[in-house]
Design a protein around this motif. Structure first.
Motif, PDB file in Angstrom:
ATOM      1  N   TYR A  63      -6.782  10.538  13.899  1.00  0.00           N
ATOM      2  CA  TYR A  63      -6.780  10.764  12.878  1.00  0.00           C
ATOM      3  C   TYR A  63      -7.969  10.189  11.299  1.00  0.00           C
ATOM      4  O   TYR A  63      -8.274   9.553  12.776  1.00  0.00           O
ATOM      5  CB  TYR A  63      -4.560  10.420  12.727  1.00  0.00           C
ATOM      6  CG  TYR A  63      -5.266   8.880  12.835  1.00  0.00           C
ATOM      7  CD1 TYR A  63      -5.093   8.127  11.567  1.00  0.00           C
ATOM      8  CD2 TYR A  63      -4.921   7.863  13.613  1.00  0.00           C
ATOM      9  CE1 TYR A  63      -4.791   6.250  11.870  1.00  0.00           C
ATOM     10  CE2 TYR A  63      -4.384   6.700  14.147  1.00  0.00           C
ATOM     11  CZ  TYR A  63      -4.770   5.630  13.002  1.00  0.00           C
ATOM     12  OH  TYR A  63      -4.569   4.387  13.046  1.00  0.00           O
ATOM     13  N   TYR A  64      -7.364   9.861  10.939  1.00  0.00           N
ATOM     14  CA  TYR A  64      -7.995   8.839   9.825  1.00  0.00           C
ATOM     15  C   TYR A  64      -7.648   8.770   8.686  1.00  0.00           C
ATOM     16  O   TYR A  64      -7.009   9.268   7.960  1.00  0.00           O
ATOM     17  CB  TYR A  64      -9.439  10.056   9.423  1.00  0.00           C
ATOM     18  CG  TYR A  64      -9.157  11.551   8.858  1.00  0.00           C
ATOM     19  CD1 TYR A  64     -10.080  11.389   7.305  1.00  0.00           C
ATOM     20  CD2 TYR A  64      -8.897  12.296   9.224  1.00  0.00           C
ATOM     21  CE1 TYR A  64      -9.818  12.301   6.744  1.00  0.00           C
ATOM     22  CE2 TYR A  64      -8.495  13.335   8.506  1.00  0.00           C
ATOM     23  CZ  TYR A  64      -9.209  13.257   7.552  1.00  0.00           C
ATOM     24  OH  TYR A  64      -8.949  15.022   6.721  1.00  0.00           O
ATOM     25  N   THR A  65      -8.364   7.764   7.856  1.00  0.00           N
ATOM     26  CA  THR A  65      -8.261   7.460   6.342  1.00  0.00           C
ATOM     27  C   THR A  65      -9.387   7.079   5.371  1.00  0.00           C
ATOM     28  O   THR A  65     -10.250   7.878   6.071  1.00  0.00           O
ATOM     29  CB  THR A  65      -7.421   6.451   6.232  1.00  0.00           C
ATOM     30  OG1 THR A  65      -8.563   4.605   6.981  1.00  0.00           O
ATOM     31  CG2 THR A  65      -6.002   6.355   7.007  1.00  0.00           C
ATOM     32  N   ILE A  81      -3.975   1.299   2.983  1.00  0.00           N
ATOM     33  CA  ILE A  81      -3.541   1.109   3.951  1.00  0.00           C
ATOM     34  C   ILE A  81      -3.994  -0.082   5.204  1.00  0.00           C
ATOM     35  O   ILE A  81      -5.510   0.072   5.219  1.00  0.00           O
ATOM     36  CB  ILE A  81      -2.574   2.919   4.257  1.00  0.00           C
ATOM     37  CG1 ILE A  81      -1.968   2.548   5.734  1.00  0.00           C
ATOM     38  CG2 ILE A  81      -4.107   3.675   4.760  1.00  0.00           C
ATOM     39  CD1 ILE A  81      -0.877   3.409   6.034  1.00  0.00           C
ATOM     40  N   GLN A  85      -4.283  -0.704   8.926  1.00  0.00           N
ATOM     41  CA  GLN A  85      -4.198  -0.604  10.413  1.00  0.00           C
ATOM     42  C   GLN A  85      -3.558  -1.472  11.166  1.00  0.00           C
ATOM     43  O   GLN A  85      -2.821  -1.019  12.226  1.00  0.00           O
ATOM     44  CB  GLN A  85      -5.800   0.603  10.124  1.00  0.00           C
ATOM     45  CG  GLN A  85      -5.631   1.778   9.762  1.00  0.00           C
ATOM     46  CD  GLN A  85      -4.967   2.980   9.866  1.00  0.00           C
ATOM     47  OE1 GLN A  85      -3.466   3.092  10.500  1.00  0.00           O
ATOM     48  NE2 GLN A  85      -4.163   3.649   8.477  1.00  0.00           N
ATOM     49  N   LEU A 103      -0.286  -2.421   9.705  1.00  0.00           N
ATOM     50  CA  LEU A 103       0.575  -1.256  10.875  1.00  0.00           C
ATOM     51  C   LEU A 103       1.174  -0.937  12.072  1.00  0.00           C
ATOM     52  O   LEU A 103       2.158  -1.201  12.366  1.00  0.00           O
ATOM     53  CB  LEU A 103      -0.610   0.457  10.367  1.00  0.00           C
ATOM     54  CG  LEU A 103       0.825   1.715  10.724  1.00  0.00           C
ATOM     55  CD1 LEU A 103       1.722   1.361  10.375  1.00  0.00           C
ATOM     56  CD2 LEU A 103      -0.196   2.573  10.706  1.00  0.00           C
ATOM     57  N   GLN A 139       1.395   6.312  14.034  1.00  0.00           N
ATOM     58  CA  GLN A 139       0.672   6.027  12.974  1.00  0.00           C
ATOM     59  C   GLN A 139       0.154   7.054  12.659  1.00  0.00           C
ATOM     60  O   GLN A 139      -0.501   7.242  11.866  1.00  0.00           O
ATOM     61  CB  GLN A 139      -0.474   4.627  13.979  1.00  0.00           C
ATOM     62  CG  GLN A 139      -0.582   3.759  14.820  1.00  0.00           C
ATOM     63  CD  GLN A 139      -1.088   3.386  15.310  1.00  0.00           C
ATOM     64  OE1 GLN A 139      -1.576   2.880  16.469  1.00  0.00           O
ATOM     65  NE2 GLN A 139      -2.421   2.222  14.733  1.00  0.00           N
ATOM     66  N   ASN A 152       0.913   7.393   8.869  1.00  0.00           N
ATOM     67  CA  ASN A 152      -0.587   7.855   7.922  1.00  0.00           C
ATOM     68  C   ASN A 152      -0.537   9.135   7.078  1.00  0.00           C
ATOM     69  O   ASN A 152      -1.242   9.325   5.875  1.00  0.00           O
ATOM     70  CB  ASN A 152      -2.177   8.417   8.636  1.00  0.00           C
ATOM     71  CG  ASN A 152      -2.266   6.440   8.982  1.00  0.00           C
ATOM     72  OD1 ASN A 152      -3.200   6.134   7.713  1.00  0.00           O
ATOM     73  ND2 ASN A 152      -1.720   5.830   9.705  1.00  0.00           N
ATOM     74  N   LYS A 153       0.127  10.022   8.048  1.00  0.00           N
ATOM     75  CA  LYS A 153       0.282  11.734   7.578  1.00  0.00           C
ATOM     76  C   LYS A 153       1.025  11.771   6.249  1.00  0.00           C
ATOM     77  O   LYS A 153       0.563  11.523   4.744  1.00  0.00           O
ATOM     78  CB  LYS A 153       1.007  12.170   8.394  1.00  0.00           C
ATOM     79  CG  LYS A 153       0.116  13.349   9.111  1.00  0.00           C
ATOM     80  CD  LYS A 153       1.047  14.045  10.304  1.00  0.00           C
ATOM     81  CE  LYS A 153      -0.047  14.241  11.571  1.00  0.00           C
ATOM     82  NZ  LYS A 153       0.699  15.257  12.664  1.00  0.00           N
ATOM     83  N   TYR A 202       1.571   9.031   4.679  1.00  0.00           N
ATOM     84  CA  TYR A 202       1.027   7.871   3.156  1.00  0.00           C
ATOM     85  C   TYR A 202       0.091   8.501   2.502  1.00  0.00           C
ATOM     86  O   TYR A 202      -0.010   8.986   1.228  1.00  0.00           O
ATOM     87  CB  TYR A 202      -0.123   7.438   4.000  1.00  0.00           C
ATOM     88  CG  TYR A 202      -0.863   6.195   3.050  1.00  0.00           C
ATOM     89  CD1 TYR A 202      -0.464   5.355   2.293  1.00  0.00           C
ATOM     90  CD2 TYR A 202      -2.653   6.453   3.409  1.00  0.00           C
ATOM     91  CE1 TYR A 202      -1.348   4.165   1.442  1.00  0.00           C
ATOM     92  CE2 TYR A 202      -3.146   5.836   2.471  1.00  0.00           C
ATOM     93  CZ  TYR A 202      -3.260   4.398   1.841  1.00  0.00           C
ATOM     94  OH  TYR A 202      -3.701   3.922   0.748  1.00  0.00           O
ATOM     95  N   LYS A 203      -0.320  10.023   2.958  1.00  0.00           N
ATOM     96  CA  LYS A 203      -1.128  10.922   2.529  1.00  0.00           C
ATOM     97  C   LYS A 203      -0.721  11.586   1.334  1.00  0.00           C
ATOM     98  O   LYS A 203      -1.168  12.170   0.252  1.00  0.00           O
ATOM     99  CB  LYS A 203      -2.407  11.511   3.349  1.00  0.00           C
ATOM    100  CG  LYS A 203      -3.453  10.829   3.477  1.00  0.00           C
ATOM    101  CD  LYS A 203      -4.342  11.590   5.119  1.00  0.00           C
ATOM    102  CE  LYS A 203      -5.388  10.770   5.087  1.00  0.00           C
ATOM    103  NZ  LYS A 203      -6.379  11.627   6.296  1.00  0.00           N
TER     104      LYS A 203
END
Length: 724
Positions: free
Chosen positions: A289-291, A434, A436, A439, A536, A540-541, A543-544
């Motif tokens: 995953y990534y931000t 966010i 990490q 989190l 996580q 994060n999904k 959050y997006k």
């Protein structure tokens, strides 16, 4: 059949079948699907009685991933047969071998395995429970099962036979996969089946890319990193043996030394987004995953991190790296925490276990290659290359060609910014973030609280049942006193027998619940060992999705998104009305997506506002946004104040000052006292003396909110700024 691919994502498709369908099928074919322990695979399914053909695609062999008795043997001794009597080919055995490793890896990186699997209890509901939104399943108003009738079940077999890719499967059943937990047992019902299947597919394809099937003398072995194995336990390891196959989980924070000298320099953020997109495109299965500033990677031993981030390093970015290396059986996303905690506490036993498994944790930085010497002048922006003189508005700058090319990519926002600069207005930059690391910590604590909630509910039910038992025992005692009377003696005995039977049933229920409580307490003892990777990913999904919804609401002229593809940054001509709208919208979106994760300083999501004159350097706004210490809301007003607010404080202040509009003259008076005396004591005395006239302001004081905090927010959202 030979043209079809093995789709690892399909291995758990049976988890999408409604239980009512399973009961109907049991009546039709005379037995249940597989067994009560694993009732989501179809390896001994009677296709003939059900009236459909057995799938023949390679993906069909994914149904055998729970056949421990066979798959734990030497791969050459697997005695697997489908309903047609066919044995798996070499290629099918290879695919199943990797699937089992990928499934174990995805599961072990997503939850507690041993204790939770052994001690889990039946949940109150079958749908997913998100730790940050526990009512998510109910709020959707939809059923988790994709296959709800026997006709649907036929479609399931067609899916196994004809599915062309894991991506197609995930997209087609996305809604149901997101509503279904990977494991329905409490407390493991917190990770989505979607993310589990997605992780299995990623891990599988990475392993497939770096392994080969060897077939000397008719026997097969699987080679990875020049190491051959024939058993799954050889590859991943166990309590008794060290795993021969090792891999890495890597946390990468993407940073830059660049200084935003002019507004156009923020195009660097756009550059960073595109470079991240390139990594995701080139390494789709390695990127878990990534931000906008973080990437979590799964890599084999031979994959070079510097090659992956080559473009970033060439552009002057640097990467903060935490790398976790271990055998496949013990690899998880928080091994770095376990190693550090063991070192700090000098837990020699834990360190011995980790060392025996060849577990290593590295922290380092990938830095761009720098020349031994840089002839002056040095670039004002990146400080890494020789700058070329430029003049704008009689101001000299030295900018390197690389930074200049980024600056020249002007977007539509720059036109508006030029107009605002002519007007000489104040602007408010705002940024979502966010964290990490926060989190990770929050998920560990939230999981422990989730177990406590389950224990408390069971204890309450035990108390209720115990009280029910006492009432029935009391009735028995009263009836026994009536036994001396000859009339109705037999009827009384029958009533006593019935009550005693009911008492026994209640005692059995209480004992079952006590056993469940004891099981959950065992899990809680090891709750720190939860592997939160899948959580996580899911968080994060959300959050997006939350940021996207924020901008869908504010697709308007007065609130700008300076970089269209970068949802975390916004700006507007400052006004109290717009500032209030942004803050309230953030609260609303947060309460929708993260209702159980917005309470205190440990909240991993935040909003920061920075207010200043249009000519105030954008780099100073950014410096404020990048501070590590953040609460739910963070506000900075140039040369006036800087403050942080948890969600509870923010709600109370908005309710009692911003929305209720108390007399502004009194607030002006408090602002004056604050400016003159710079002490909360004078203000506190004034609030206390006027508590009857201004009870709402006194309520803030009663909630231990410092006067300076609510007055500062009143300046920004209420518009009463005595500094103007």
């Amino acid at each position: 059949m030979s043209d079809k691919k093995f789709i690892p994502e399909l291995h758990d498709i049976g988890k999408l079948v409604d239980n009512k369908v399973k009961e109907e099928v049991k009546k039709q074919i005379g037995k249940q699907i597989k067994s009560s322990r694993v009732n989501h695979v179809f390896i001994d399914f009677d296709f003939k009685k059900f009236g459909v053909p057995q799938p023949t695609s390679p993906s069909w062999w994914g149904q055998y991933h729970h056949e421990k008795k066979e798959i734990n043997k030497n791969i050459n001794k697997w005695n697997l047969r489908d309903s047609l009597g066919n044995a798996p080919s070499y290629d099918n055995k290879y695919s199943l071998f990797l699937l089992v490793l990928a499934d174990h890896l995805a599961s072990s990186s997503s939850r507690i395995l041993r204790l939770a699997s052994e001690n889990k209890v039946n949940p109150e509901k079958e749908g997913i429970v998100k730790l940050w939104d526990k009512e998510f399943y109910e709020s959707q108003g939809k059923h988790w099962a994709a296959f709800r009738t026997k006709e649907d079940l036929k479609k399931l077999f067609e899916e196994i036979e004809n599915c062309s890719s894991g991506e197609d499967f995930l997209n087609k059943y996305r809604e149901c996969l997101l509503l279904t937990p990977e494991d329905k047992g409490f407390p493991l019902n917190i990770t989505s089946l979607y993310t589990h299947c997605e992780l299995v597919g990623k891990f599988y394809r990475v392993l497939e890319k770096h392994t080969d099937v060897k077939k000397p003398d008719g026997e097969i072995s699987i080679e990875y990193n020049k190491i051959n194995v024939k058993k799954i336990k050889e590859a991943e390891g166990s309590k008794k043996i060290e795993g021969k196959w090792k891999a890495r989980m890597i946390k990468c924070w993407i940073k830059f030394p660049h200084s935003f000298v002019r507004l156009r320099d923020i195009n660097l953020l756009s550059k960073r987004e595109k470079l991240i997109e390139n990594i995701v495109k080139n390494y789709p299965d390695n990127v878990i995953y990534y931000t906008s500033d973080f990437i979590f990677l799964f890599l084999t031993l031979n994959e070079d991190l510097e090659i992956i981030f080559k473009e970033f390093l060439e552009q002057g970015f640097y990467i903060e790296v935490i790398e976790i290396l271990s055998n496949l059986g013990s690899l998880d996303s928080i091994l770095d925490k376990k190693v550090l905690e063991a070192r700090k506490s000098k837990n020699h036993q834990m360190l011995k276990v980790l060392n025996n498994r060849s577990t290593k944790v590295y922290k380092n930085y990938l830095m761009p290659e720098m020349p031994e010497e840089i002839s002056p002048p040095i670039c004002d922006i990146c400080q890494q290359r020789r700058g070329v003189e430029q003049v704008k508005e009689n101001i000299k700058e030295w900018i390197c060609d690389e930074c200049n090319s980024i600056r020249d990519k002007a977007g539509k926002f720059n036109e508006y910014a030029d107009e605002w600069e002519k007007e000489g207005v104040k602007v408010c930059w705002f940024k979502f973030s966010i964290d990490q690391k926060k989190l990770e910590e929050w998920l560990l604590k939230a999981f422990e609280c989730y177990i406590d909630e389950g224990i408390n509910k069971l204890e309450e039910k035990c108390k209720d049942k115990f009280n029910e038992k006492l009432e029935k025992v009391d009735k028995v005692n009263k009836l026994k006193k009536l036994m001396d009377y000859k009339k109705g003696k037999k009827e009384i005995e029958k009533s006593i027998d019935k009550l005693n039977y009911e008492i026994k049933e209640i005692e059995d229920e209480i004992n079952k619940k006590i056993k469940k409580i004891e099981s959950l307490k065992k899990i809680k003892e090891e709750s720190k060992n939860i592997r939160p990777l899948a959580l996580q990913v899911d968080f994060n999904k959300d959050y997006k999705d939350a940021l996207k919804e924020f901008w869908d609401e504010f697709g308007r002229e007065d609130i700008k998104q300076p970089i269209s593809e970068y949802d975390e940054l916004g700006v507007f001509k400052y006004s109290p009305k717009l500032a209030t709208e942004v803050v309230k919208r953030f609260i609303k979106i947060s309460e929708k997506y993260f209702p159980d994760c917005i309470s205190d300083k440990n909240c991993p999501i935040s909003l920061s506002l920075s207010i200043a004159n249009i000519k105030y350097p954008v780099r100073e706004h950014w410096r404020f946004f990048e501070k590590s210490e953040k609460d739910f809301l963070n506000v900075r007003y140039q040369n006036v104040f800087e403050d942080r607010y948890i969600k509870k404080e923010l709600d109370i202040i908005i309710k009692n000052i911003i929305d209720s509009a108390p007399t502004s003259s009194f607030l002006h008076k408090l602002l004056y006292f604050e400016r003159r005396y710079q002490s909360d004591i004078y203000i506190a005395v004034e609030i206390f003396n006027n508590r009857e006239n201004y009870p709402k302001i006194y309520e803030l004081f009663s909630n231990e909110i410092k006067p300076s905090k609510f007055l500062n927010l009143y300046r920004v959202l209420g518009g009463e700024d005595i500094y103007d």
